[in-house]
Design an enzyme around this catalytic site. Sequence first.
Site, PDB file in Angstrom:
ATOM      1  N   ASP A 217       0.852  -1.198   0.000  1.00  0.00           N
ATOM      2  CA  ASP A 217       0.000   0.000   0.000  1.00  0.00           C
ATOM      3  C   ASP A 217       0.892   1.255   0.000  1.00  0.00           C
ATOM      4  O   ASP A 217       1.878   1.318   0.739  1.00  0.00           O
ATOM      5  CB  ASP A 217      -0.859  -0.054   1.280  1.00  0.00           C
TER       6      ASP A 217
ATOM      7  N   HIS B 267      -7.308  10.152   4.292  1.00  0.00           N
ATOM      8  CA  HIS B 267      -6.811   9.144   5.230  1.00  0.00           C
ATOM      9  C   HIS B 267      -7.106   9.577   6.657  1.00  0.00           C
ATOM     10  O   HIS B 267      -7.017  10.760   6.979  1.00  0.00           O
ATOM     11  CB  HIS B 267      -5.298   8.941   5.038  1.00  0.00           C
ATOM     12  N   GLY B 268      -7.450   8.624   7.504  1.00  0.00           N
ATOM     13  CA  GLY B 268      -7.767   8.928   8.897  1.00  0.00           C
ATOM     14  C   GLY B 268      -9.243   9.243   9.051  1.00  0.00           C
ATOM     15  O   GLY B 268     -10.039   9.068   8.121  1.00  0.00           O
TER      16      GLY B 268
ATOM     17  N   HIS C 170      -9.622   5.080  -1.483  1.00  0.00           N
ATOM     18  CA  HIS C 170      -8.785   5.156  -0.273  1.00  0.00           C
ATOM     19  C   HIS C 170      -9.509   5.978   0.788  1.00  0.00           C
ATOM     20  O   HIS C 170     -10.440   6.719   0.491  1.00  0.00           O
ATOM     21  CB  HIS C 170      -7.441   5.822  -0.608  1.00  0.00           C
TER      22      HIS C 170
ATOM     23  N   ASN D  98     -10.344   0.714   0.747  1.00  0.00           N
ATOM     24  CA  ASN D  98      -9.233   0.627   1.707  1.00  0.00           C
ATOM     25  C   ASN D  98      -9.641   1.111   3.095  1.00  0.00           C
ATOM     26  O   ASN D  98     -10.131   2.236   3.243  1.00  0.00           O
ATOM     27  CB  ASN D  98      -8.073   1.522   1.245  1.00  0.00           C
TER      28      ASN D  98
ATOM     29  N   THR E 127      -7.621   3.095   9.457  1.00  0.00           N
ATOM     30  CA  THR E 127      -7.729   3.777  10.754  1.00  0.00           C
ATOM     31  C   THR E 127      -8.817   3.195  11.663  1.00  0.00           C
ATOM     32  O   THR E 127      -8.593   3.041  12.867  1.00  0.00           O
ATOM     33  CB  THR E 127      -7.984   5.281  10.524  1.00  0.00           C
TER      34      THR E 127
HETATM   35  P1  13P Z   1      -8.290   5.120   6.254  1.00  0.00           P
HETATM   36  O1  13P Z   1      -7.211   5.122   7.289  1.00  0.00           O
HETATM   37  O2  13P Z   1      -9.060   6.408   6.205  1.00  0.00           O
HETATM   38  O3  13P Z   1      -9.168   3.923   6.387  1.00  0.00           O
HETATM   39  O4  13P Z   1      -7.560   4.981   4.828  1.00  0.00           O
HETATM   40  C1  13P Z   1      -6.987   3.742   4.487  1.00  0.00           C
HETATM   41  C2  13P Z   1      -6.206   3.784   3.205  1.00  0.00           C
HETATM   42  O5  13P Z   1      -6.505   4.503   2.280  1.00  0.00           O
HETATM   43  C3  13P Z   1      -5.056   2.885   3.101  1.00  0.00           C
HETATM   44  O6  13P Z   1      -4.389   3.040   1.883  1.00  0.00           O
HETATM   45 ZN    ZN Z   2      -4.598   5.046   1.112  1.00  0.00          ZN
HETATM   46 NA    NA Z   3     -10.671   8.136   6.160  1.00  0.00          NA
END
Ligand code: 13P
Ligand code: ZN
Ligand code: NA
Length: 283
Positions: free
Chosen positions: A81, A179-180, A207, A229, A232
């Site tokens: 990833d 992300h997060g 993502h 994906n 978090t």
């Molecule tokens: P999250 O942490 O928001 O779930 O994102 C995960 C991700 O995109 C991993 O590549």
């Molecule tokens: Zn990602």
């Molecule tokens: Na997220």
Amino acid sequence: FLVSSREMLLKAQLGGYAVPAFNIHNLETIQVVLETAAEMRSPVILAGTPGTYSYAGTDYLVGICLKAAHIYQTPIALHMDHHESFSDIRTKVEAGIKSAMIDGSHHSFEGNIDITRKVVQFCHGWDCSVEAELGRLGGQEDDLIVEDKDALYTDPDAAIEFINATGIDSLAIAIGTAHGMYKEQPQLDFDRLGIIRSKTDTPLVLHGASGVPDEDVRRCIELGITKVNVATELKIAFADAVKQYFIEHPQANDPRHYIIPGKAAMKQVIQDKIRVCGSEGKA
Ligand code: 13P
Ligand code: ZN
Ligand code: NA
């Protein structure tokens, strides 16, 4: 043995569901993802960032997955990833991994095409599938922090040019996820996703799914997302349950005890996400 994620994603696209990709970090997180996926007969992708592979050791992660493939009598898709370096990917492909993401999203359009094409040329010689990213997600993954104002949505025409120029197997697009977790509920650009999908059959990847409401993830899948994906939400569930265990058992020191509630909490999130992806019973 380990497999690429190409066939899995093409099958999901035909079937109108998505394959969940869960970020793992160690033996226990791999165990709980695979156990849950097997119980629900769901296809699944095990994802590790560069930070995860250096934390756990690439050979250990590959070894655990090979053993699991034997135990479950099924090939396993262990994925790289957000990898950013060609030589890093090459080393891991040579170690047996068959599913890669080259994240050149911080490069210029041309720079992203150059590095992605190079990775595709190498990986396809090893039957390793390649995901790339066009546009830029906000939030933090590994040590990379992207401020919201620096996030960039994926341009549909550029996406087609990028796919044609690189020969990738799947494309991660930026449509408003990060992300997060989110400070405010994310506003996803569903129209943009629909337009991109209308122009290409290449599987599309979402993502940043942690914190996105289930109905929004479902809508993305209806509109053509085939890989979702999640990182978090798994980490939060695991850590919160272990913290709670220590509050209730301040003297605890046995990992065989305090890790159990972490795995149980993580399992619930995995079950929920498999249901949202519609991948139950599709393995
Ligand atoms: P999250 O942490 O928001 O779930 O994102 C995960 C991700 O995109 C991993 O590549
Ligand atoms: Zn990602
Ligand atoms: Na997220």
